[in-house]
Design an enzyme around this catalytic site. Structure first.
Site, PDB file in Angstrom:
ATOM      1  N   SER A 158      10.161 -26.817  -9.282  1.00 45.03           N
ATOM      2  CA  SER A 158      10.836 -27.954  -9.910  1.00 45.03           C
ATOM      3  C   SER A 158      10.759 -29.161  -8.985  1.00 45.03           C
ATOM      4  CB  SER A 158      12.310 -27.628 -10.175  1.00 45.03           C
ATOM      5  OG  SER A 158      12.426 -26.467 -10.957  1.00 45.03           O
ATOM      6  N   GLU A 241      21.867 -20.774  -4.682  1.00 47.33           N
ATOM      7  CA  GLU A 241      21.366 -21.241  -5.980  1.00 47.33           C
ATOM      8  C   GLU A 241      22.197 -20.614  -7.104  1.00 47.33           C
ATOM      9  OE1 GLU A 241      17.236 -20.324  -6.702  1.00 47.33           O
ATOM     10  OE2 GLU A 241      17.092 -21.784  -8.325  1.00 47.33           O
ATOM     11  N   SER A 372      15.913 -13.798 -13.373  1.00 46.81           N
ATOM     12  CA  SER A 372      16.166 -13.602 -14.810  1.00 46.81           C
ATOM     13  C   SER A 372      17.430 -12.755 -15.027  1.00 46.81           C
ATOM     14  CB  SER A 372      14.960 -12.894 -15.437  1.00 46.81           C
ATOM     15  OG  SER A 372      14.885 -11.588 -14.905  1.00 46.81           O
TER      16      SER A 372
HETATM   17  C1  LIG Z   1      14.095 -23.882 -15.235  1.00 51.63           C
HETATM   18  C2  LIG Z   1      13.365 -23.142 -14.124  1.00 51.63           C
HETATM   19  C3  LIG Z   1      13.276 -23.703 -12.866  1.00 51.63           C
HETATM   20  C4  LIG Z   1      12.600 -23.033 -11.839  1.00 51.63           C
HETATM   21  N1  LIG Z   1      12.484 -23.658 -10.634  1.00 51.63           N
HETATM   22  C5  LIG Z   1      11.854 -23.015  -9.627  1.00 51.63           C
HETATM   23  C6  LIG Z   1      11.695 -23.653  -8.361  1.00 51.63           C
HETATM   24  O1  LIG Z   1      12.076 -24.820  -8.166  1.00 51.63           O
HETATM   25  N2  LIG Z   1      11.095 -22.965  -7.380  1.00 51.63           N
HETATM   26  C7  LIG Z   1      10.631 -21.695  -7.541  1.00 51.63           C
HETATM   27  O2  LIG Z   1      10.136 -21.116  -6.577  1.00 51.63           O
HETATM   28  N3  LIG Z   1      10.727 -21.071  -8.737  1.00 51.63           N
HETATM   29  C8  LIG Z   1      11.319 -21.707  -9.790  1.00 51.63           C
HETATM   30  N4  LIG Z   1      11.423 -21.102 -11.023  1.00 51.63           N
HETATM   31  C9  LIG Z   1      10.777 -19.798 -11.213  1.00 51.63           C
HETATM   32  C10 LIG Z   1      11.744 -18.636 -11.367  1.00 51.63           C
HETATM   33  O3  LIG Z   1      12.337 -18.312 -10.144  1.00 51.63           O
HETATM   34  C11 LIG Z   1      10.939 -17.465 -11.950  1.00 51.63           C
HETATM   35  O4  LIG Z   1      10.481 -17.847 -13.231  1.00 51.63           O
HETATM   36  C12 LIG Z   1      11.780 -16.204 -12.059  1.00 51.63           C
HETATM   37  O5  LIG Z   1      12.065 -15.685 -10.787  1.00 51.63           O
HETATM   38  C13 LIG Z   1      11.067 -15.115 -12.894  1.00 51.63           C
HETATM   39  O6  LIG Z   1       9.790 -14.881 -12.410  1.00 51.63           O
HETATM   40  P1  LIG Z   1       8.505 -14.903 -13.385  1.00 51.63           P
HETATM   41  O7  LIG Z   1       8.560 -16.168 -14.174  1.00 51.63           O
HETATM   42  O8  LIG Z   1       7.321 -14.640 -12.538  1.00 51.63           O
HETATM   43  O9  LIG Z   1       8.737 -13.712 -14.406  1.00 51.63           O
HETATM   44  P2  LIG Z   1       8.446 -12.146 -14.134  1.00 51.63           P
HETATM   45  O10 LIG Z   1       8.991 -11.777 -12.804  1.00 51.63           O
HETATM   46  O11 LIG Z   1       6.996 -11.894 -14.399  1.00 51.63           O
HETATM   47  O12 LIG Z   1       9.332 -11.468 -15.249  1.00 51.63           O
HETATM   48  C14 LIG Z   1       8.878 -11.326 -16.610  1.00 51.63           C
HETATM   49  C15 LIG Z   1       9.932 -10.533 -17.367  1.00 51.63           C
HETATM   50  O13 LIG Z   1      10.027  -9.183 -16.816  1.00 51.63           O
HETATM   51  C16 LIG Z   1      11.377  -8.894 -16.469  1.00 51.63           C
HETATM   52  N5  LIG Z   1      11.421  -8.086 -15.236  1.00 51.63           N
HETATM   53  C17 LIG Z   1      10.697  -8.295 -14.105  1.00 51.63           C
HETATM   54  N6  LIG Z   1      11.042  -7.377 -13.159  1.00 51.63           N
HETATM   55  C18 LIG Z   1      12.000  -6.604 -13.705  1.00 51.63           C
HETATM   56  C19 LIG Z   1      12.770  -5.490 -13.209  1.00 51.63           C
HETATM   57  N7  LIG Z   1      12.612  -5.025 -11.980  1.00 51.63           N
HETATM   58  N8  LIG Z   1      13.692  -4.937 -14.052  1.00 51.63           N
HETATM   59  C20 LIG Z   1      13.871  -5.428 -15.314  1.00 51.63           C
HETATM   60  N9  LIG Z   1      13.160  -6.475 -15.832  1.00 51.63           N
HETATM   61  C21 LIG Z   1      12.256  -7.056 -15.026  1.00 51.63           C
HETATM   62  C22 LIG Z   1      12.026 -10.255 -16.226  1.00 51.63           C
HETATM   63  O14 LIG Z   1      13.421 -10.206 -16.419  1.00 51.63           O
HETATM   64  C23 LIG Z   1      11.332 -11.136 -17.285  1.00 51.63           C
HETATM   65  O15 LIG Z   1      11.970 -10.963 -18.530  1.00 51.63           O
HETATM   66  C24 LIG Z   1      12.042 -21.754 -12.073  1.00 51.63           C
HETATM   67  C25 LIG Z   1      12.132 -21.186 -13.343  1.00 51.63           C
HETATM   68  C26 LIG Z   1      12.763 -21.872 -14.375  1.00 51.63           C
HETATM   69  C27 LIG Z   1      12.806 -21.242 -15.735  1.00 51.63           C
END
Ligand SMILES: Cc1cc2nc3c(=O)[nH]c(=O)nc-3n(C[C@H](O)[C@H](O)[C@H](O)COP(=O)(O)OP(=O)(O)OC[C@H]3O[C@@H](n4cnc5c(N)ncnc54)[C@H](O)[C@@H]3O)c2cc1C
Length: 392
Positions: A158, A241, A372
């Site tokens: 972000s 956070e 999440s």
């Molecule tokens: C509005 C917003 C702002 C953000 N800002 C930043 C930022 O400034 N800096 C930064 O570094 N990141 C940022 N992010 C990223 C955010 O931290 C990640 O999107 C988040 O950690 C999820 O990772 P992913 O998107 O890779 O999804 P994934 O980890 O690939 O997850 C996909 C799905 O699988 C599920 N899942 C994964 N592992 C498990 C488990 N062990 N048990 C059960 N379910 C599981 C998840 O809940 C999700 O539904 C931001 C995200 C959003 C939406």
């Protein structure tokens, strides 16, 4: 816990409320580049008047007041519907992390510029294959003389386009167990070798970015904590956070709920005011109850922070409940609007300026950002309730 405020805290509130009444931020520009200049100017005004970093140490530009006064600051900002503070990542994560783990030189270099929004911060944690499983991150940093040389990619960063500094997690020991080989670096976003590419969100905004690092040199003194000890610092950042940021967000959603109820009184739904519709009434009542639940949950977790100094894993309870209740609340607004909910900001005949569909689209990310909902449930089960790890 004590739910009333001391005379000193009430004086603080009155002084701040009067200041805000005489110093309105003014209308927010629509265009993001103009908003960035506006946001920096607004935060600078707050800082110069002594309102930024309320609980921060005086020697680094803070007010040296109590955490309760910091909370009052957040309550009053939400009440006055002031713009979001532009340097949110710096104020809620970077600053607190440096206070807890930074060297004196790092504190002197960064804390004041964070507060005054002279330099904007971003959080470079997530990668294409390391989100929930953050410790799987692959961005590499190799020591070369007095510098680390960084190569790799971050995503969903972000505000990276406007950021001057990045809290970057890098892998410094690929042979160590994955949590042990990570280092927390402060990276100047103007360094040669950094490319930032914006990503468009469902709401139309471009807050997100991909950030690419190609042979970026980062001085060794920019390590926070020690080399290969970055995981613990990342956890401190995430707890801030989840708890600190959610605290102000639940206050803002409370104010939004009050506006939504006003809208329900004005808006005609099935031939009568939406507040006369039994189903909508139930949903609004449920939203008010949930808003109270999150308020007291947030205060309970604040009490723990007051006793222990830093937020604990209980912040996950707040973050989980708030992000899900906020979406339920906005779904109620959309069901009141019916087909009009398809009109976005700027369309003709859009009800209430199109704010409800816009907030709804934006809120989708809240159950993902900062971990999440599924991940928060895992943390609550294992680290708050002490249940055995799944699958064992
Ligand atoms: C509005 C917003 C702002 C953000 N800002 C930043 C930022 O400034 N800096 C930064 O570094 N990141 C940022 N992010 C990223 C955010 O931290 C990640 O999107 C988040 O950690 C999820 O990772 P992913 O998107 O890779 O999804 P994934 O980890 O690939 O997850 C996909 C799905 O699988 C599920 N899942 C994964 N592992 C498990 C488990 N062990 N048990 C059960 N379910 C599981 C998840 O809940 C999700 O539904 C931001 C995200 C959003 C939406």
């Amino acid at each position: 816990m004590e739910l009333s405020y001391s005379p000193q805290e009430e004086r603080f509130r009155a002084e701040l409320r009067a200041w805000l009444a005489h110093n309105p931020a003014g209308p927010e520009p629509e265009r993001i580049d103009e908003w960035v200049a506006y946001g920096k100017a607004w935060q600078r005004r707050l800082y110069e008047a002594g309102w930024c970093g309320v609980a921060g140490p005086k020697e680094y530009g803070g007010r040296g007041a109590t955490l309760i006064e910091q909370i009052i600051f957040q309550e009053e900002m939400a009440r006055a519907k002031t713009p979001l503070l532009i340097n949110l990542a710096g104020l809620t994560m970077g600053g607190p992390v440096l206070i807890a783990h930074g060297t004196d030189a790092q504190k002197r270099r960064h804390l004041k510029t964070i507060l005054a929004a002279e330099e904007i911060w971003c959080q470079g944690f997530s990668e294409p294959n390391a989100g929930s499983d953050l410790a799987a991150l692959k961005t590499r940093a190799v020591l070369d003389g007095d510098d680390f040389v960084v190569n790799g990619q971050k995503v969903w960063t972000s505000f990276a386009r406007y950021a001057d500094w990045c809290m970057l997690l890098v892998r410094t020991d690929p042979d160590a167990p994955k949590h042990k080989g990570i280092t927390f670096l402060l990276v100047d976003m103007h360094s040669p070798g950094i490319t930032v590419r914006p990503l468009k969100q469902i709401s139309g905004e471009e807050d997100f970015n991909e950030v690419f690092f190609e042979d970026v040199r980062v001085p060794r003194e920019n390590v926070v904590g020690h080399v290969n000890g970055g995981w613990d610092i990342a956890i401190t950042t995430l707890m801030h956070e989840r708890a600190t940021l959610t605290f102000s967000r639940q206050l803002q959603s409370r104010v939004a709920l009050t506006d939504m109820i006003q809208f329900a009184r004005r808006w005609q739904h099935n031939g009568r005011a939406a507040t006369q519709d039994p189903l909508i009434r139930q949903q609004l009542a449920q939203a008010v109850i949930e808003s109270d639940v999150i308020k007291y949950t947030a205060y309970r977790s604040l009490t723990k922070t007051l006793r222990g100094g830093v937020p604990g894993p209980e912040g996950s309870v707040e973050k989980l409940f708030w992000s899900e209740m906020y979406q339920r609340m906005l779904e109620t607004a959309l069901s009141m609007e019916g087909p009009y909910a398809q009109l976005l900001k700027g369309s003709a005949h859009v009800p209430d300026g199109g704010q409800w569909p816009h907030l709804m689209l934006y809120s989708r990310g809240r159950t993902i950002a900062a971990g999440s909902s599924e991940i928060q449930r895992n943390i609550i089960a294992e680290r708050v309730l002490g249940l055995p790890r799944g699958g064992k």
